[in-house]
Design a protein around this motif. Structure first.
Motif, short mmCIF file in Angstrom:
data_model
loop_
_atom_site.label_atom_id
_atom_site.label_comp_id
_atom_site.label_asym_id
_atom_site.label_seq_id
_atom_site.Cartn_x
_atom_site.Cartn_y
_atom_site.Cartn_z
N VAL A 61 -73.27 164.88 78.71
CA VAL A 61 -72.06 164.09 78.50
C VAL A 61 -72.16 163.32 77.19
O VAL A 61 -73.20 162.73 76.88
CB VAL A 61 -71.85 163.09 79.65
CG1 VAL A 61 -70.59 162.27 79.43
CG2 VAL A 61 -71.79 163.81 80.99
N LEU A 62 -71.07 163.33 76.45
CA LEU A 62 -70.93 162.46 75.28
C LEU A 62 -69.94 161.37 75.65
O LEU A 62 -68.77 161.64 75.92
CB LEU A 62 -70.43 163.26 74.08
CG LEU A 62 -70.39 162.52 72.73
CD1 LEU A 62 -71.80 162.09 72.32
CD2 LEU A 62 -69.76 163.38 71.66
N ALA A 63 -70.44 160.13 75.74
CA ALA A 63 -69.60 158.98 76.09
C ALA A 63 -69.20 158.25 74.82
O ALA A 63 -70.03 158.03 73.94
CB ALA A 63 -70.35 158.04 77.03
N ALA A 64 -67.93 157.87 74.73
CA ALA A 64 -67.44 157.20 73.52
C ALA A 64 -66.40 156.15 73.90
O ALA A 64 -65.51 156.41 74.72
CB ALA A 64 -66.86 158.20 72.55
N ILE A 65 -66.52 154.97 73.32
CA ILE A 65 -65.59 153.86 73.54
C ILE A 65 -64.94 153.51 72.22
O ILE A 65 -65.61 153.45 71.17
CB ILE A 65 -66.33 152.63 74.10
CG1 ILE A 65 -66.93 152.94 75.48
CG2 ILE A 65 -65.40 151.42 74.19
CD1 ILE A 65 -67.84 151.84 76.00
N ASP A 66 -63.64 153.29 72.25
CA ASP A 66 -62.92 152.88 71.05
C ASP A 66 -63.46 151.53 70.58
O ASP A 66 -63.37 150.53 71.30
CB ASP A 66 -61.43 152.77 71.38
CG ASP A 66 -60.57 152.48 70.15
OD1 ASP A 66 -61.12 152.24 69.06
OD2 ASP A 66 -59.33 152.50 70.31
N ALA A 67 -64.03 151.49 69.38
CA ALA A 67 -64.60 150.26 68.84
C ALA A 67 -63.64 149.54 67.90
O ALA A 67 -64.02 148.55 67.27
CB ALA A 67 -65.90 150.58 68.09
N ARG A 68 -62.40 150.07 67.78
CA ARG A 68 -61.41 149.52 66.85
C ARG A 68 -61.90 149.69 65.41
O ARG A 68 -62.94 150.25 65.15
CB ARG A 68 -61.08 148.06 67.17
CG ARG A 68 -60.82 147.78 68.65
CD ARG A 68 -59.66 148.56 69.20
NE ARG A 68 -59.46 148.29 70.62
CZ ARG A 68 -58.61 148.95 71.40
NH1 ARG A 68 -57.89 149.95 70.88
NH2 ARG A 68 -58.49 148.66 72.67
#
Length: 234
Positions: free
Chosen positions: A110-117
């Motif tokens: 899994v590649l997890a990614a959160i919008d960091a702005r």
């Protein structure tokens, strides 16, 4: 094992309680309401699970990365509860919590990614490891086109980072990606499961030793500089 878990690193607010493997959870997308919701939810879930704060073995918390204020709030609340009870704290990567959702569809990586702005994403690569997962490298904050998974994949993608900047990360990774859930946000129900594995492996820490994982150090520095400037102005 009896655990309380708190996750406030994103616009989602989530609290969970685990008692002998059974998990109760509350979750809502509630920007700017985290401080209002966490403690009442915790008390309600403890009652629902038929237990009390004093019976907890430890408190778990999402340590980030994520929104600076949300990460700081979650750790502060968790530290306060743990210190008051004389219990240890279990810090868990918010990206790892998010990645647990990606494993539910049967994927192993899994590649997890959160919008960091600010045109960036927080990203981390993980692989299934028994009932949990293991990190396949350091977590990073970067522009979407600088995210490089450990190998060609395919990778399950999960998190708001895949929707950021008009889905730039999806375009960049292209055929490396399998299924993508760009709306997923970290949930305390997954956090508490990872925390239980950490507890069994000896990962509990004294509350005062837990540090947030902001990744973007310049954000913290900017806020410190702003506070210093306000103090100087009187």
């Amino acid at each position: 094992m009896r655990l309380l878990a708190i996750e406030t690193s994103t616009e989602a607010c989530s609290v969970a309680v685990m008692v002998d493997g059974e998990v109760c959870e509350r979750f809502a997308i509630a920007p700017r309401r985290h401080a209002e919701l966490v403690l009442p939810w915790a008390e309600a879930l403890l009652a629902e699970a038929g237990t009390h704060r004093s019976a907890l073995d430890a408190v778990a918390v999402g340590r980030g990365p994520g929104a600076f204020t949300g990460v700081r709030l979650g750790i502060s609340i968790a530290q306060g509860i743990a210190l008051a009870l004389g219990r240890p704290l279990l810090p868990v990567s918010t990206l790892a919590v998010l990645a647990m959702d990606g494993l539910r569809d049967g994927g192993d990586r899994v590649l997890a990614a959160i919008d960091a702005r600010m045109g960036e994403v927080y990203a981390g690569a993980f692989a299934r490891d028994g009932a949990g997962l293991r990190a396949l490298g350091p977590e990073r904050v970067s522009a979407p086109d600088a995210v490089e998974p450990p190998d060609a994949g395919p990778w399950t993608g999960v998190g708001t980072g895949f929707a950021a900047a008009d889905a730039a990360l999806v375009r960049h990774l292209g055929d490396h990606l399998g299924p993508v859930d760009a709306a997923a946000l970290p949930r305390a129900g997954q956090l508490v499961r990872l925390a239980a594995l950490s507890m069994a492996a000896g990962g509990a820490l004294a509350p005062e030793l837990v540090e947030p994982a902001y990744l973007r150090n310049q954000v913290a520095l900017t806020l410190v500089e702003q506070a210093a400037a306000r103090a100087a102005r009187g």
